[in-house]
Design an enzyme around this catalytic site. Sequence first.
Site, PDB file in Angstrom:
ATOM      1  N   THR A 555      59.983 102.174  85.799  1.00  0.00           N
ATOM      2  CA  THR A 555      61.140 102.621  86.584  1.00  0.00           C
ATOM      3  C   THR A 555      62.241 103.062  85.620  1.00  0.00           C
ATOM      4  O   THR A 555      62.080 103.007  84.404  1.00  0.00           O
ATOM      5  CB  THR A 555      61.715 101.469  87.427  1.00  0.00           C
ATOM      6  OG1 THR A 555      62.332 100.522  86.543  1.00  0.00           O
ATOM      7  CG2 THR A 555      60.632 100.775  88.223  1.00  0.00           C
ATOM      8  N   GLU A 606      56.843 101.855  73.384  1.00  0.00           N
ATOM      9  CA  GLU A 606      56.535 103.082  72.652  1.00  0.00           C
ATOM     10  C   GLU A 606      57.006 104.323  73.391  1.00  0.00           C
ATOM     11  O   GLU A 606      57.487 105.288  72.786  1.00  0.00           O
ATOM     12  CB  GLU A 606      55.025 103.140  72.388  1.00  0.00           C
ATOM     13  CG  GLU A 606      54.536 104.381  71.671  1.00  0.00           C
ATOM     14  CD  GLU A 606      55.129 104.559  70.281  1.00  0.00           C
ATOM     15  OE1 GLU A 606      56.175 105.226  70.200  1.00  0.00           O
ATOM     16  OE2 GLU A 606      54.564 104.045  69.300  1.00  0.00           O
ATOM     17  N   VAL A 609      60.582 106.588  73.261  1.00  0.00           N
ATOM     18  CA  VAL A 609      60.878 107.728  72.385  1.00  0.00           C
ATOM     19  C   VAL A 609      59.617 108.596  72.271  1.00  0.00           C
ATOM     20  O   VAL A 609      58.547 108.088  71.929  1.00  0.00           O
ATOM     21  CB  VAL A 609      61.284 107.257  70.966  1.00  0.00           C
ATOM     22  CG1 VAL A 609      61.595 108.459  70.074  1.00  0.00           C
ATOM     23  CG2 VAL A 609      62.484 106.325  71.033  1.00  0.00           C
ATOM     24  N   LEU A 613      53.817 109.931  72.270  1.00  0.00           N
ATOM     25  CA  LEU A 613      53.660 110.095  70.817  1.00  0.00           C
ATOM     26  C   LEU A 613      53.858 108.765  70.090  1.00  0.00           C
ATOM     27  O   LEU A 613      54.720 107.977  70.460  1.00  0.00           O
ATOM     28  CB  LEU A 613      54.712 111.086  70.277  1.00  0.00           C
ATOM     29  CG  LEU A 613      54.617 112.538  70.717  1.00  0.00           C
ATOM     30  CD1 LEU A 613      55.762 113.335  70.074  1.00  0.00           C
ATOM     31  CD2 LEU A 613      53.271 113.128  70.308  1.00  0.00           C
ATOM     32  N   GLY A 664      58.697 117.782  86.122  1.00  0.00           N
ATOM     33  CA  GLY A 664      58.652 116.322  85.898  1.00  0.00           C
ATOM     34  C   GLY A 664      59.018 115.922  84.484  1.00  0.00           C
ATOM     35  O   GLY A 664      58.708 114.832  84.047  1.00  0.00           O
ATOM     36  N   GLU A 667      64.700 113.216  83.206  1.00  0.00           N
ATOM     37  CA  GLU A 667      64.988 111.917  83.788  1.00  0.00           C
ATOM     38  C   GLU A 667      65.262 112.155  85.275  1.00  0.00           C
ATOM     39  O   GLU A 667      65.592 113.288  85.667  1.00  0.00           O
ATOM     40  CB  GLU A 667      66.252 111.322  83.146  1.00  0.00           C
ATOM     41  CG  GLU A 667      66.074 110.857  81.711  1.00  0.00           C
ATOM     42  CD  GLU A 667      65.200 109.625  81.592  1.00  0.00           C
ATOM     43  OE1 GLU A 667      65.464 108.637  82.294  1.00  0.00           O
ATOM     44  OE2 GLU A 667      64.227 109.658  80.811  1.00  0.00           O
ATOM     45  N   ASP A 678      70.460 110.829  76.831  1.00  0.00           N
ATOM     46  CA  ASP A 678      69.100 110.319  76.674  1.00  0.00           C
ATOM     47  C   ASP A 678      68.649 110.404  75.213  1.00  0.00           C
ATOM     48  O   ASP A 678      67.988 109.497  74.702  1.00  0.00           O
ATOM     49  CB  ASP A 678      68.151 111.117  77.580  1.00  0.00           C
ATOM     50  CG  ASP A 678      66.800 110.450  77.672  1.00  0.00           C
ATOM     51  OD1 ASP A 678      66.767 109.228  77.952  1.00  0.00           O
ATOM     52  OD2 ASP A 678      65.781 111.126  77.433  1.00  0.00           O
ATOM     53  N   LYS A 682      67.608 107.432  72.502  1.00  0.00           N
ATOM     54  CA  LYS A 682      66.371 107.427  71.718  1.00  0.00           C
ATOM     55  C   LYS A 682      66.651 107.243  70.223  1.00  0.00           C
ATOM     56  O   LYS A 682      65.980 106.451  69.561  1.00  0.00           O
ATOM     57  CB  LYS A 682      65.608 108.725  71.945  1.00  0.00           C
ATOM     58  CG  LYS A 682      64.991 108.795  73.335  1.00  0.00           C
ATOM     59  CD  LYS A 682      64.390 110.162  73.599  1.00  0.00           C
ATOM     60  CE  LYS A 682      63.760 110.234  74.973  1.00  0.00           C
ATOM     61  NZ  LYS A 682      63.421 111.592  75.361  1.00  0.00           N
TER      62      LYS A 682
END
Length: 813
Positions: A555, A606, A609, A613, A664, A667, A678, A682
Amino acid sequence: MQVLKFGGSSVANAENIEKVVSIIQHKSTEEKVIVVVSALGGMTDLLLECGMLASQGDESYKDKLHVAEARHMETVKALVPITQQSRILSHVKTQCNELEDICNGIFLLKELSAATKDRIVSYGELLSSQILVARLSSIGLDAEWKDARNLITTNNNHTNATVNFAVSNELIAAYFSNTDHGVTVLPGFIAFDENRKTTTLGRGGSDYTAAIIAAAVDAQILEIWTDVSGMMTADPRLVPTAKAIPRISYQEAMELSHFGAKVIYPPTIQPVMKKEIPVWIKNTFAPTDEGTLIESNRSSNGKNIRGISSVNDIVLLSLEGSGMIGIPGFSKRLFEALAQERINVILITQGSSEHSICVGIDHQNAGPAKRAIDTAFSYEIETGKVEPLSIEAGLSIIALVGDNMKNHTGISGKMFGALGRNGVNVRAIAQGSSERNISTVISKNDVKKAINVLHEEFFETSYKQLHLFVTGVGNVGSKLLAQIKQQQTYLQEHLRLQIKVVSIANSKKMYFNDEGVDLSNWKEQLQQGEQMNTQQFVETIQSKNLRNAVFADVTANSEIAHSYDSLLQRSISIVACNKIACSSPYEYYRKLKDLAKEYNAQFFFETNVGAGLPVIGTLNDLLRSGDQINRIEAVLSGTLNYVFNNYDGSKTFAQVVQDAQDEGYTEPDPRLDLSGTDVMRKIMILAREAGEQLEMEDITNKSFMPPSCMQGSVDDFYAEMGKHETHFASLYNEAKVAGNKLKFVASYNNGKASVGLQQIPPQHDLYHLYGKDNVVLFYTNRYVEQPLVVKGAGAGAEVTASGVFADIIRAGR
Ligand code: ADP
Ligand code: ASP
Ligand code: MG
C-alpha cells in the site's frame, strides 16, 4: 501367540468394528490371538460426563446415558444377525441398567468418588468387548470373552492404579495356558484391586492392558491398531506434514509417549521391553500401511531426531532464594514435599548458581504443590532465606527425542535458533543425561508454531511453510498474487518453500484464511471478508501466531507503515513496497531496523528504490564486503523519466503526465513524483542505508514545478499544469537547443543530498536512459572513477511485484 489391541476409534461403530473383525479373522488362521479392546470411541468421556452431571444434581445425565445405551444397541443390531441378537442385546440392556442404577445413586448422594468413576467407565470396555465377541462368534470364529479384571490385579489407587505384576503375570499365564479358543477378547483399561473392586489403569490404559498380557504370555508380537499409520514424527493433528516413523527403539518410543505422543500410553512399553517383544503400531483404516515397529535393535534412519512431541497444561514452580546457595538438602526437601502429595515431576532444571530450582508439573497439581512446598519451607520463607514458591501457568513442554542425539553436536543450537527466529520465548530447558531428549518449556500459545518450526528444521524432507499476509492488492499487489500462484510449484520443488497466503486486504476489506487463500479467485474471497480496519488487521495477524510469518505491505498507507514496529516485535518479518516507513523521521527507520535485529525478523524494502532493480541489495552487499559509499548519482523516478523522455511538444506536458499515470508508473498521487518528493524519499533511503542519518529537510530540492500546480486536488493539479504549458515547453526547448536531455537527478555526495532537474549532455552516464528506466551510479572506495551501475526499468507493476516477491522469498529463507 499374538496380542492385538484395538483403540476407541477402531471400535467406534459397526462399520469400524467390521474392519477390526476382518483383521482378526486374517490373523486367527495363523495362530491363537488375544484381542484387547477399548470402549467405543468417545464412550469413556461420555460415561464420565454422566457421572459428573449426576453428582452435580443435573438430571441431563439421563439423556447422556440414553445416548450411550443407544450407541451400543445400534452397534449390536448392525453387527449381529437378528436370530442371534437376543442374548447380546439383553446383556447390553442389563449392563446399561446397572450403569443407570449407579448414576441414580450418584445423583442422590451428589458424590462421585474415584472408585465410582472407575465403576462407571468400566462399562465402556465391558460392553465393547462383549459386542465384538458376539460378532466374531456370529461369523463362526471360535471366540471367547474373558474379563480382564480377573487377570490383572492392582492396588486401590483408583483411576490410575498400579499393577501387581507378580500376581497378575501368574493369573494371565495360567489362564492362557489352559484355554483352547482361537480368539480371546478382553476389555482393556480395567482391573480389580485385592478386594475385587474395579480399578482402571489411567486414561489410554487399554494399550497397557495389552502390553501386560503380551509380556505375561511371552507373545511374539504386540500389535496396537489405531487410527494413524504409526508413530509419527509429530502429532499429525498439529503438524500436517508429519510422517510415520518406520522403526524406533523402545527408549525412543517411551520418551515420545511420555512427552505427549498419545498414540501409545506411556507405561505400555515397559513390560514388553523387558521381554523384548516387538510392538507394531498399525492403522485399522489403512491396514496395508507399514506402520511403526518398536523394538530393541534400533536401526538408525540416519536422522538424529526421531520425533517431536509436546505436553500441554504445565506449570513451572520456582523455588528461589539466596539462602539456598551451597546448602545441601533443599532439593531433597522440595521433591519429598511433592512426593508426599503424589505429584509427578515432569521436568527439573537448576542453574549452577543453585540460586533457584525449577520444576515442571501438571497444572492440576499447582495448588497442592504450592501448599506442600510453602509448608515444607515455612521456616526459610519466614526468615527470608527463600521466597514463597512462585508459579507460572499457561505453559507447555516440547521435546525433541532421538537416541542418536548424543553423537551429534549443534542440535540444541539448531533448535533454539529456529525457535528464536520465530519469536518463541523459551522459559526453561532440560536435557536428560541420556541425551535422548531435549525439553523446553514455552508458552502454551506457542506450541503449534514451535512444533511446526522444529519439524521443518529437523525433518528436511518436508518443505518450509511461509505464512504471508498481503495488504494492498491493487496494481502491484494483484500482480504479486499472480506471480506467487505461478511460482508455487517451482518454489516447493527447488527451494523447499511453500508460500501460503493467509490473508489479503485492501483499503475496504480484509480476509483471513488459515488454510490459505485460493489464489485463483482471491477477489471473490476478499469480497466476503470483513471491513478493513488496520488496527484489527494487525492484531489478528499477531494473535494468529503463525511461524515463518511475513507481512507484505503493498500500500501507500501511513497507518499500516506505522504498525511495522508492533509486527516486528512479534518476530513477523516485513516486506515493504510502501516507502512511508523508511522515509519517516530517521528515528522510526532506525527503530524498525533495531527491532528487526532484536526479534530475529527481516525488514526488506528493496522496491522502495528502483522498483524491482537490485539497488538496496547491491548497496548493502558493497557495505557488507567492506566498501564505503562516497557518492551516488541517480535517476530514480520512473515517472519523471518517462515524462521527460516522452515530452517533445507534440503532446502537452499534462497529457504526458496523464499517460504515465495511466500506465501505472506514478504514485497514487502523481504530485509526489512531479514535485520530486518521491525522489527525495528514495535518495534519503539510499543515504540512510549507506549509514547517513538524514532527514527530508536536509535534502535540497530544486523543483521545476510551478508552486500553483501543487495545490488542491489531483484534478486541480492537471488543470493547473495545462495553464503552464509554456513553462514546460521552454524547459524542453532550452535543453534541446543545447543538445542536452532533461533528467531529474538525485545526488548524494559525502553526507549531502539534493534533487533537481538537470540538462544532461550526451557524453554523460545518465544521458542514455530510455522509457521509464532508472539508473543508479555508486562511487565507492573500490569504484572510484568508473561507478558501479544499476540500470533498468524502475517502475511498473510487474517489475515492482517481482521485487516484492524476491524480498518475500529472502525473508522466508
Ligand atoms: P486409540 O483410541 O487407538 O488408542 P489414541 O487416540 O489414544 O488412539 O491415539 C492415537 C492418536 O494419537 C492419533 O489419532 C494422533 O492424533 C495422536 N498422536 C499424538 N502424537 C502422535 C504421534 N507422534 N504419532 C501418532 N499419533 C499421535
Ligand atoms: N477407554 C479408555 C480411555 O478412553 C482407555 C483406552 O481407550 O485406552 O481412556
Ligand atoms: Mg490410546
